[in-house]
Design a protein around this motif. Structure first.
Motif, PDB file in Angstrom:
ATOM      1  N   GLU A  60      83.981  96.061  71.865  1.00 44.94           N
ATOM      2  CA  GLU A  60      84.477  95.473  73.120  1.00 44.94           C
ATOM      3  C   GLU A  60      84.854  94.007  72.911  1.00 44.94           C
ATOM      4  O   GLU A  60      85.859  93.537  73.437  1.00 44.94           O
ATOM      5  N   LEU A  61      84.049  93.286  72.144  1.00 41.29           N
ATOM      6  CA  LEU A  61      84.290  91.860  71.919  1.00 41.29           C
ATOM      7  C   LEU A  61      85.454  91.596  70.966  1.00 41.29           C
ATOM      8  O   LEU A  61      86.239  90.680  71.183  1.00 41.29           O
ATOM      9  N   LYS A  64      79.411  99.518  69.872  1.00 45.19           N
ATOM     10  CA  LYS A  64      80.202  99.545  71.099  1.00 45.19           C
ATOM     11  C   LYS A  64      80.458  98.129  71.624  1.00 45.19           C
ATOM     12  O   LYS A  64      81.589  97.776  71.969  1.00 45.19           O
ATOM     13  N   LYS A  65      79.413  97.305  71.681  1.00 42.68           N
ATOM     14  CA  LYS A  65      79.565  95.938  72.197  1.00 42.68           C
ATOM     15  C   LYS A  65      80.472  95.091  71.309  1.00 42.68           C
ATOM     16  O   LYS A  65      81.325  94.347  71.805  1.00 42.68           O
ATOM     17  N   ILE A 105      73.476  89.440  73.300  1.00 44.91           N
ATOM     18  CA  ILE A 105      74.715  90.106  73.711  1.00 44.91           C
ATOM     19  C   ILE A 105      74.796  91.519  73.143  1.00 44.91           C
ATOM     20  O   ILE A 105      75.304  92.425  73.795  1.00 44.91           O
ATOM     21  N   ILE A 106      74.279  91.714  71.936  1.00 44.81           N
ATOM     22  CA  ILE A 106      74.435  93.009  71.270  1.00 44.81           C
ATOM     23  C   ILE A 106      73.146  93.848  71.297  1.00 44.81           C
ATOM     24  O   ILE A 106      73.001  94.791  70.529  1.00 44.81           O
ATOM     25  N   THR A 107      72.229  93.498  72.204  1.00 44.92           N
ATOM     26  CA  THR A 107      70.998  94.264  72.396  1.00 44.92           C
ATOM     27  C   THR A 107      71.060  94.920  73.773  1.00 44.92           C
ATOM     28  O   THR A 107      71.397  94.252  74.757  1.00 44.92           O
ATOM     29  N   PRO A 108      70.744  96.205  73.862  1.00 44.68           N
ATOM     30  CA  PRO A 108      70.797  96.885  75.170  1.00 44.68           C
ATOM     31  C   PRO A 108      69.973  96.150  76.226  1.00 44.68           C
ATOM     32  O   PRO A 108      68.858  95.682  75.952  1.00 44.68           O
ATOM     33  N   ASP A 109      70.524  96.052  77.438  1.00 46.64           N
ATOM     34  CA  ASP A 109      69.871  95.328  78.529  1.00 46.64           C
ATOM     35  C   ASP A 109      68.470  95.847  78.820  1.00 46.64           C
ATOM     36  O   ASP A 109      67.564  95.068  79.116  1.00 46.64           O
ATOM     37  N   ASN A 135      73.513  85.063  70.088  1.00 44.71           N
ATOM     38  CA  ASN A 135      74.377  86.227  70.259  1.00 44.71           C
ATOM     39  C   ASN A 135      73.649  87.561  70.110  1.00 44.71           C
ATOM     40  O   ASN A 135      74.183  88.603  70.476  1.00 44.71           O
ATOM     41  N   TYR A 186      74.841 101.025  70.206  1.00 47.94           N
ATOM     42  CA  TYR A 186      75.138 100.066  71.260  1.00 47.94           C
ATOM     43  C   TYR A 186      75.822  98.830  70.673  1.00 47.94           C
ATOM     44  O   TYR A 186      76.805  98.323  71.227  1.00 47.94           O
ATOM     45  N   ARG A 187      75.304  98.349  69.558  1.00 44.11           N
ATOM     46  CA  ARG A 187      75.899  97.175  68.902  1.00 44.11           C
ATOM     47  C   ARG A 187      77.352  97.455  68.508  1.00 44.11           C
ATOM     48  O   ARG A 187      78.222  96.617  68.689  1.00 44.11           O
TER      49      ARG A 187
END
Length: 155
Positions: A148-149, A144-145, A31-35, A28, A141-142
Motif C-alpha cells: 500500500e505504501l 500488504k501494508k 505502521i507495519i504491525t497489525p493494529d 515505522n 500484513y506487513r
C-alpha cells in the motif's frame, strides 16, 4: 531445545535509499504491525538505527495479553542489513536479521528470524497452531501494508 527459523522475502518498486530510510526508522514498525497487536514504542526510537540501540515497546501478541518487549540492535551495515535481538519479551530466543538489496526496478527485503518458544514441550506443541501461524499472519500484513505504501513490484 528446538530453535525455529522463519524466512520471508518481499520485493518493492522503490529505491534503496527510500527503503533504507523507512526500515531504519524504528517508529515505522508501528505502521507495519497489525493494529490489534496494540504495538506501542515506550523508548529508544528517537533516532535512526545504530548498533547498541535499545528499543522498548508494548505489544499484545495473543489473547489480549500485554507484553513488554525489549530489543537491542546488535549490528547495522548502512543500506545492507541490521540485526535485532530480543533482550526481554515473549520468546526464549529471538534473533531477527533484516537484509535489503537493490534488484532490477526496486529492492528486496529479506527477513530471517531464529526463535525459540517458551514453556518447553508445551510451547513446542503450541508452535504449529499458535506461534507459526501468528508470525505468518504478521508478515502477510506487513507485505500488504508495504505494498500500500510503496506499490506492487512488477518485473
Amino acid at each position: 531445545m528446538k530453535i525455529y527459523t522463519f524466512h520471508r522475502k518481499q520485493k518493492f518498486p522503490i529505491s534503496l535509499d527510500e527503503a533504507w530510510n523507512f526500515l531504519s526508522d524504528p517508529k515505522n514498525l508501528k505502521i507495519i504491525t497489525p493494529d490489534y497487536m496494540g504495538f506501542n514504542i515506550e523508548s529508544g526510537a528517537d533516532r535512526p538505527l545504530y548498533a547498541g540501540q535499545i528499543i522498548q515497546y508494548i505489544v499484545t501478541p495473543i489473547l489480549g495479553i500485554k507484553t513488554k518487549w525489549v530489543s537491542k540492535i546488535t549490528q547495522v551495515k548502512h543500506k545492507e542489513y541490521f540485526v535485532d535481538e530480543q533482550l526481554y519479551g515473549p520468546y526464549s530466543l529471538w534473533d531477527h536479521k533484516h537484509f535489503i538489496k537493490e534488484i532490477k526496478d526496486g529492492v528486496e527485503f529479506e527477513d530471517i528470524i531464529h526463535y525459540k518458544v517458551p514453556l518447553g514441550i508445551l510451547g513446542q506443541m503450541a508452535h504449529p497452531f499458535l506461534v507459526k501461524p501468528k508470525l505468518e499472519e504478521i508478515f502477510e500484513y506487513r507485505q500488504k501494508k508495504l505494498t500500500e505504501l510503496f506499490g506492487e513490484y512488477k518485473s
